[in-house]
Design an enzyme around this catalytic site. Sequence first.
Site, short mmCIF file in Angstrom:
data_model
loop_
_atom_site.label_atom_id
_atom_site.label_comp_id
_atom_site.label_asym_id
_atom_site.label_seq_id
_atom_site.Cartn_x
_atom_site.Cartn_y
_atom_site.Cartn_z
N LYS A 1 -10.63 -0.24 10.54
CA LYS A 1 -10.84 -1.44 9.71
C LYS A 1 -11.24 -2.64 10.57
O LYS A 1 -11.46 -3.73 10.05
CB LYS A 1 -9.57 -1.76 8.92
CG LYS A 1 -9.22 -0.70 7.88
CD LYS A 1 -8.05 -1.14 7.04
CE LYS A 1 -7.38 -0.02 6.29
NZ LYS A 1 -8.12 0.45 5.13
N CYS B 1 -4.83 2.49 -3.64
CA CYS B 1 -3.58 2.99 -3.03
C CYS B 1 -2.44 2.00 -3.22
O CYS B 1 -1.64 1.78 -2.29
CB CYS B 1 -3.76 3.32 -1.54
SG CYS B 1 -5.02 4.54 -1.25
N HIS C 1 0.87 -1.19 0.00
CA HIS C 1 0.00 0.00 0.00
C HIS C 1 0.90 1.24 0.00
O HIS C 1 2.02 1.19 0.53
CB HIS C 1 -0.85 -0.04 1.28
CG HIS C 1 -1.88 1.02 1.41
ND1 HIS C 1 -1.59 2.29 1.83
CD2 HIS C 1 -3.22 1.00 1.19
CE1 HIS C 1 -2.70 3.02 1.86
NE2 HIS C 1 -3.70 2.25 1.47
N ASP D 1 3.09 -4.08 8.05
CA ASP D 1 1.86 -3.31 7.86
C ASP D 1 0.71 -4.29 8.11
O ASP D 1 0.40 -5.12 7.26
CB ASP D 1 1.84 -2.76 6.43
CG ASP D 1 0.49 -2.12 6.08
OD1 ASP D 1 -0.45 -2.21 6.88
OD2 ASP D 1 0.39 -1.53 4.98
N GLN E 1 -4.51 -4.86 7.19
CA GLN E 1 -5.54 -5.79 6.69
C GLN E 1 -5.51 -7.14 7.40
O GLN E 1 -6.33 -8.00 7.09
CB GLN E 1 -5.37 -6.00 5.18
CG GLN E 1 -5.59 -4.76 4.34
CD GLN E 1 -7.03 -4.26 4.32
OE1 GLN E 1 -7.95 -4.93 4.79
NE2 GLN E 1 -7.23 -3.07 3.79
N1 7TS Z 1 -1.93 -0.49 4.67
C1 7TS Z 1 -2.85 -1.26 4.08
C2 7TS Z 1 -2.51 -2.67 3.72
C3 7TS Z 1 -4.13 -0.75 3.85
O1 7TS Z 1 -5.05 -1.53 3.27
C4 7TS Z 1 -4.42 0.58 4.23
C5 7TS Z 1 -5.74 1.22 3.91
C6 7TS Z 1 -3.42 1.32 4.86
C7 7TS Z 1 -2.18 0.76 5.05
C8 7TS Z 1 -3.64 2.71 5.34
O2 7TS Z 1 -4.47 2.71 6.44
P1 7TS Z 1 -4.98 4.08 7.09
O3 7TS Z 1 -5.99 3.66 8.10
O4 7TS Z 1 -3.79 4.75 7.69
O5 7TS Z 1 -5.56 4.86 5.96
N2 7TS Z 1 -6.39 0.64 2.81
C9 7TS Z 1 -7.47 1.09 2.15
C10 7TS Z 1 -8.05 0.39 1.11
O6 7TS Z 1 -7.67 -0.69 0.70
N3 7TS Z 1 -9.12 1.07 0.67
O7 7TS Z 1 -9.22 2.19 1.36
C11 7TS Z 1 -8.22 2.21 2.30
#
Ligand code: 7TS
Length: 409
Positions: free
Chosen positions: A224, A364, A121, A198, A201
């Site tokens: 999430k 992303c 990501h 990371d 997910q």
């Molecule tokens: N890493 C992964 C694997 C992600 O899926 C996401 C967000 C992030 C980092 C960033 O997370 P945040 O909470 O700091 O924004 N992924 C997604 C997605 O797949 N669709 O919208 C956000």
Amino acid sequence: MNPNELRKHFPILHQEVNGQPLVYLDSAATSQKPVEVIEALDKYYRGYNSNVHRGVHTLGTRATDAYEGAREKVRKFINASSTEEVIFTRGTTTALNTVARSYGSANLSEGDEIVISHMEHHSNIIPWQQIAKETGASLKYVDLQEDGTISLEAMRNTVTPNTKIVSIMHVSNVLGVINPIKEIAKIAHENGAIMVVDGAQSTPHLKVDVQDLDCDFFAFSGHKMVGPTGIGVLYGKKEHLEKMEPIEFGGEMIDFVGLYESTWKELPWKFEGGTPIIAGAIGLGAAIDFLENVGMENIEAHEHKLAAYALERMSTVEGIRIFGPKNANQRAGVITFNIDDVHPHDVATVLDADGIAVRAGHHCAQPLMKWLNVSATARASFYLYNTEEEIDKLVAGLVKTKEYFSNVF
Ligand code: 7TS
């Protein structure tokens, strides 16, 4: 685990969108929230809203107890050895930036390598690009196998004694693959590098044990995993965090402030400058209680079952291309796909007309889109409240989309 029973806890799911019952298949972007989490936020704001770690009044003490109580819930949930290793952040993005900026700037110099993968990501790419530029370190990508998985052999060929940091996602938000983090961490450590994960997910969907994974840092987001937005966690091994400098300076994180020099609080507070995300942390604590009541093993099994069902049913749609491994046991509940001659945004728009929410775009993960040789994809992602009936509706929607566009052109 009965998803139909669980759905009763999620008020938002009981509505119609465009005249059809909502089918929410976008939990990888953000999950929905159960009443237990909404009520925890409501109770805090109505009953004991107050700043933490300041003063001695009763509301302040209640807020501090709830905030620090949430930290202990997180510690237990990911099996960190101490709450000193659990730092509240704004989310995964902030957590990964903190590691890159603080650990990276102190430990990287010219000739050093940072290893990431093509499936990352943007949040696990750009912080490393930036710190590589600033320190003179180089950024290396481990290549993926044809089905989008990472082989340990490729990992061994990419990580060298010059590698200082390996940073890989636990579960892909596009391919759904579950990466062998424990084995990758071993390769990193054998080469004297640290392992950053990371976990955005994975934490919502499977049991995470940071000690078993033996990672040095692990980042995830509350929103999430049925928690509120604006709260996330950086787990770090104490031996690293103790030596690291904060990246934000100001209130809350100091011990002593002089005119020209200051000192920091002990862990974990030295990394939590300013008024912390009090309501968010309390909400995350409630989310963890909810997930633990359901059982992470049950959630994981349910998602494998849904993924297997979806892979089988979706592959019957004419002209569909599903990305990532075909074996449901290798993946979490994320299915990314394209339909021949139909733009993914059109797929999402036709599905939305039937109340079905999927995401379309690059998710992303532009380097991964390039690797897949596509500009965008559609994605359905599942969570504990999704059912096989919803997958049937998705498949019917996809057949309809295909037919609609075949007639147009
Ligand atoms: N890493 C992964 C694997 C992600 O899926 C996401 C967000 C992030 C980092 C960033 O997370 P945040 O909470 O700091 O924004 N992924 C997604 C997605 O797949 N669709 O919208 C956000």
